[in-house]
Design a protein around this motif. Structure first.
Motif, mmCIF file in Angstrom:
data_model
loop_
_atom_site.group_PDB
_atom_site.id
_atom_site.type_symbol
_atom_site.label_atom_id
_atom_site.label_comp_id
_atom_site.label_asym_id
_atom_site.label_seq_id
_atom_site.Cartn_x
_atom_site.Cartn_y
_atom_site.Cartn_z
ATOM 1 N N ASP A 168 -102.642 72.071 9.919
ATOM 2 C CA ASP A 168 -102.641 71.112 11.026
ATOM 3 C C ASP A 168 -103.838 71.303 11.948
ATOM 4 O O ASP A 168 -104.370 72.401 12.108
ATOM 5 N N HIS A 169 -104.274 70.175 12.540
ATOM 6 C CA HIS A 169 -105.329 70.116 13.542
ATOM 7 C C HIS A 169 -106.656 70.692 13.050
ATOM 8 O O HIS A 169 -107.332 71.437 13.758
ATOM 9 N N ASN A 170 -107.002 70.305 11.835
ATOM 10 C CA ASN A 170 -108.289 70.649 11.248
ATOM 11 C C ASN A 170 -109.066 69.364 10.980
ATOM 12 O O ASN A 170 -108.545 68.261 11.194
ATOM 13 N N VAL A 171 -110.300 69.469 10.502
ATOM 14 C CA VAL A 171 -110.996 68.284 10.003
ATOM 15 C C VAL A 171 -110.341 67.825 8.708
ATOM 16 O O VAL A 171 -110.076 66.637 8.513
ATOM 17 N N THR A 172 -110.046 68.767 7.818
ATOM 18 C CA THR A 172 -109.312 68.453 6.590
ATOM 19 C C THR A 172 -108.222 69.494 6.381
ATOM 20 O O THR A 172 -108.447 70.690 6.573
ATOM 21 N N GLY A 173 -107.049 69.016 6.022
ATOM 22 C CA GLY A 173 -105.956 69.954 5.805
ATOM 23 C C GLY A 173 -106.174 70.815 4.580
ATOM 24 O O GLY A 173 -106.075 72.044 4.633
ATOM 25 N N VAL A 174 -106.497 70.176 3.450
ATOM 26 C CA VAL A 174 -106.742 70.863 2.182
ATOM 27 C C VAL A 174 -107.970 70.238 1.542
ATOM 28 O O VAL A 174 -108.065 69.013 1.436
ATOM 29 N N GLN A 175 -108.901 71.071 1.104
ATOM 30 C CA GLN A 175 -110.061 70.599 0.345
ATOM 31 C C GLN A 175 -110.051 71.264 -1.021
ATOM 32 O O GLN A 175 -110.030 72.494 -1.123
ATOM 33 N N PHE A 176 -110.066 70.437 -2.068
ATOM 34 C CA PHE A 176 -110.179 70.940 -3.433
ATOM 35 C C PHE A 176 -111.598 70.698 -3.923
ATOM 36 O O PHE A 176 -112.012 69.557 -4.104
ATOM 37 N N ILE A 177 -112.317 71.793 -4.142
ATOM 38 C CA ILE A 177 -113.658 71.724 -4.717
ATOM 39 C C ILE A 177 -113.603 72.073 -6.199
ATOM 40 O O ILE A 177 -114.342 71.525 -7.012
ATOM 41 N N GLY A 178 -112.707 72.982 -6.549
ATOM 42 C CA GLY A 178 -112.507 73.363 -7.938
ATOM 43 C C GLY A 178 -111.620 72.377 -8.677
ATOM 44 O O GLY A 178 -111.331 71.276 -8.193
ATOM 45 N N SER A 179 -111.166 72.785 -9.857
ATOM 46 C CA SER A 179 -110.408 71.903 -10.746
ATOM 47 C C SER A 179 -109.069 72.522 -11.128
ATOM 48 O O SER A 179 -108.882 73.732 -11.050
ATOM 49 N N HIS A 180 -108.149 71.651 -11.533
ATOM 50 C CA HIS A 180 -106.827 72.063 -12.012
ATOM 51 C C HIS A 180 -106.061 72.855 -10.946
ATOM 52 O O HIS A 180 -105.334 73.805 -11.250
ATOM 53 N N ASN A 181 -106.226 72.430 -9.688
ATOM 54 C CA ASN A 181 -105.485 73.031 -8.592
ATOM 55 C C ASN A 181 -104.357 72.100 -8.156
ATOM 56 O O ASN A 181 -104.382 70.904 -8.444
ATOM 57 N N THR A 182 -103.386 72.646 -7.414
ATOM 58 C CA THR A 182 -102.216 71.887 -6.994
ATOM 59 C C THR A 182 -101.888 72.179 -5.534
ATOM 60 O O THR A 182 -101.961 73.329 -5.097
ATOM 61 N N VAL A 183 -101.526 71.141 -4.776
ATOM 62 C CA VAL A 183 -100.846 71.314 -3.496
ATOM 63 C C VAL A 183 -99.543 70.530 -3.589
ATOM 64 O O VAL A 183 -99.546 69.344 -3.890
ATOM 65 N N ARG A 184 -98.431 71.233 -3.347
ATOM 66 C CA ARG A 184 -97.123 70.596 -3.473
ATOM 67 C C ARG A 184 -96.206 71.052 -2.342
ATOM 68 O O ARG A 184 -96.379 72.111 -1.748
ATOM 69 N N ASN A 185 -95.219 70.202 -2.036
ATOM 70 C CA ASN A 185 -94.147 70.534 -1.099
ATOM 71 C C ASN A 185 -94.663 71.047 0.238
ATOM 72 O O ASN A 185 -94.051 71.908 0.869
ATOM 73 N N SER A 186 -95.789 70.516 0.688
ATOM 74 C CA SER A 186 -96.444 71.021 1.884
ATOM 75 C C SER A 186 -96.498 69.954 2.970
ATOM 76 O O SER A 186 -96.307 68.768 2.712
ATOM 77 N N VAL A 187 -96.762 70.393 4.207
ATOM 78 C CA VAL A 187 -96.886 69.500 5.354
ATOM 79 C C VAL A 187 -98.310 69.576 5.876
ATOM 80 O O VAL A 187 -98.775 70.645 6.282
ATOM 81 N N LEU A 188 -99.006 68.448 5.845
ATOM 82 C CA LEU A 188 -100.388 68.342 6.309
ATOM 83 C C LEU A 188 -100.355 67.379 7.489
ATOM 84 O O LEU A 188 -100.289 66.164 7.303
ATOM 85 N N SER A 189 -100.343 67.917 8.709
ATOM 86 C CA SER A 189 -100.055 67.100 9.885
ATOM 87 C C SER A 189 -101.150 67.202 10.931
ATOM 88 O O SER A 189 -101.685 68.283 11.197
ATOM 89 N N GLY A 190 -101.503 66.062 11.506
ATOM 90 C CA GLY A 190 -102.434 66.044 12.614
ATOM 91 C C GLY A 190 -103.812 66.593 12.292
ATOM 92 O O GLY A 190 -104.468 67.173 13.159
ATOM 93 N N ASN A 191 -104.263 66.417 11.061
ATOM 94 C CA ASN A 191 -105.651 66.765 10.734
ATOM 95 C C ASN A 191 -106.515 65.587 11.182
ATOM 96 O O ASN A 191 -106.869 64.709 10.399
ATOM 97 N N ASN A 192 -106.816 65.597 12.470
ATOM 98 C CA ASN A 192 -107.287 64.404 13.171
ATOM 99 C C ASN A 192 -108.603 64.644 13.904
ATOM 100 O O ASN A 192 -108.839 64.109 14.974
ATOM 101 N N ARG A 193 -109.475 65.436 13.314
ATOM 102 C CA ARG A 193 -110.773 65.712 13.908
ATOM 103 C C ARG A 193 -111.884 65.278 12.958
ATOM 104 O O ARG A 193 -111.700 65.273 11.746
ATOM 105 N N MET A 194 -113.022 64.900 13.525
ATOM 106 C CA MET A 194 -114.150 64.409 12.744
ATOM 107 C C MET A 194 -115.187 65.515 12.554
ATOM 108 O O MET A 194 -115.413 66.331 13.449
ATOM 109 N N SER A 195 -115.822 65.538 11.393
ATOM 110 C CA SER A 195 -116.955 66.442 11.179
ATOM 111 C C SER A 195 -118.265 65.764 11.544
ATOM 112 O O SER A 195 -119.215 66.421 11.971
#
Length: 436
Positions: A168-195
């Motif tokens: 929460d409260h980041n520019v991006t909650g999750v960034q995937f640069i690599g491959s075959h990765n997973t984000v599941r069952n998670s809460v990504l909230s208020g990532n509301n800032r600009m780079s």
């Protein structure tokens, strides 16, 4: 979202670090299966378990029991983690800096990071990227990354998994640069800032729930809320999911609330963003503007984006300055395919250009001024959602039985050919994210 906007690769550091926010309450409903909870330990039996306590730990201690816990992220980062090892962070703890997980686990014996004890999720804050995973087969569960200067979780390696995390409260909650990765069952909230947020240049960027810069990643069963920020170039900007230079990613069974757009796609010249699939997601918003899906043809500086597929999504964006989907700059069936979606907007239902336009069918739409040709089985009608927030279909809905039967390739695999609740799709499916 301005469908004509140009993207740039996000620039780190183009923000005010002091503009940080108190954490918003974490939504814990709406994900299939109910509340988001960290799973039990995934540590292999042969691995070593290390403990980290930000209050009572000592970096000079052994770290192999609660009584001899380490204290700092620096000590964890210096450890040579091996397949099957687990690092446990004490609940209620706070760390400032970056957790770097470089170890290489295996599919049978991943390296794990998880909480222990009672209280709030362990929180990491304050660094450019709070959790950086550069290794392989690393499993992170139950950690919180908050008020980071760029990404909450930055995943550079391959075959890694985030499960039950909060960002929460980041520019991006999750960034995937690599491959075959997973984000599941998670809460990504208020990532509301600009780079990037400056006047002119058509280059503002930021406010991402998930930023996909890699290939073959999976985003499934998450709640993504409030990816929305003020923008000098566009008025407001942000996306629950942003795809830039990423191929064959699958985004399925997520709940999206109050984001600027659900997904926008593009690629730098010489790169691609092909074959991305969006299925069985529920998208709602009370914002004054927003969109479901924005993609581009060959006429765009960040196109063409080929092979995007959107199936069985339910969308409700009631404000007037909204759009269902946009496929511009030379749209064609090779650019965008839509099947069995229910899309209700207060603004423009959808738009296409080019000789062929998008390939669409079996969809139910409601809104203003469609700028595309309806495909086989598609209609404009009230789908009769239960309410503004509950997008289940009421009895008598024209979306019931409206969908066409689709093979597993439409969903990115048979495991994802299920509705938001996990129910299998029937032979005569309803359009939208819920079956009956």
């Amino acid at each position: 979202m301005d469908s004509t906007r140009r993207w740039t690769v996000p620039v780190l550091g183009a923000f005010t670090v002091g503009e940080l926010f108190l954490a918003a309450p974490v939504p814990t409903t709406g994900v299939p299966g109910g509340a988001v909870a960290a799973p039990a330990s995934t540590a292999a039996a042969a691995g070593t378990v290390y403990y980290v306590d930000s209050g009572a730990g000592r970096d000079s201690a052994a770290g192999t029991s609660e009584a001899t816990a380490w204290r700092s992220l620096h000590r964890v980062n210096a450890a040579e983690l091996r397949p099957g090892d687990t690092v446990r962070f004490r609940r209620g703890g706070d760390w400032r800096g970056t957790l770097r997980l470089r170890g290489r686990g295996t599919a049978a014996a991943p390296i794990s990071a998880e909480p222990y004890g009672k209280g709030a999720d362990p929180r990491i804050t304050g660094s450019t990227a709070c959790v950086v995973i550069a290794g392989m087969y690393v499993r992170v569960s139950g950690l919180r990354a908050s008020r980071c200067q760029w990404a909450g979780f930055e995943v550079r390696g391959d075959h890694n998994e985030l499960n039950g995390v909060h960002s929460d409260h980041n520019v991006t909650g999750v960034q995937f640069i690599g491959s075959h990765n997973t984000v599941r069952n998670s809460v990504l909230s208020g990532n509301n800032r600009m780079s990037v947020n400056d006047k002119g240049g058509d280059d503002d960027s930021g406010a991402f729930g998930v930023l996909l810069n890699g290939d073959d990643n999976l985003v499934v069963g998450n709640v993504i809320v409030d990816s929305y920020a003020q923008s000098e170039d566009y008025g407001t900007d942000g996306a629950a999911v942003e795809v830039y230079n990423g191929d064959r990613n699958r985004v399925a069974r997520n709940v999206s609330r109050d984001n600027e757009t659900f997904v926008e796609l593009g690629a730098r010249k010489g790169k691609t963003a092909e074959g991305n699939v969006f299925s069985n997601n529920v998208v709602t918003s009370s914002r004054k503007r927003g969109s479901f899906l924005i993609t581009r043809g060959p006429g765009s500086p960040i196109g063409p984006v080929r092979g995007t597929v959107a199936v069985h999504n339910s969308v409700y964006l009631p404000a007037r300055d909204t759009i269902g989907w946009s496929c511009g700059d030379g749209c064609s069936p090779a650019i965008l395919k839509l099947r069995n979606n229910v899309i209700v907007v207060g603004g423009r239902i959808g738009e296409e250009d080019g000789k062929g336009g998008a390939d669409e069918g079996g969809n139910v739409y409601r809104g203003r001024s469609p700028r595309f040709k309806l495909g086989p089985g598609s209609i404009i009608a009230d789908p009769r959602f239960r309410s503004r927030e509950d997008l289940h279909l009421s009895p008598g809905s024209p979306a019931l039985g409206r969908g066409v039967k689709l093979g597993p390739e439409w969903f990115g695999g048979a495991a994802l050919a299920r509705d938001l609740t996990g129910a299998r799709l029937p032979a005569a499916p309803a359009a939208g994210a819920y079956q009956h």
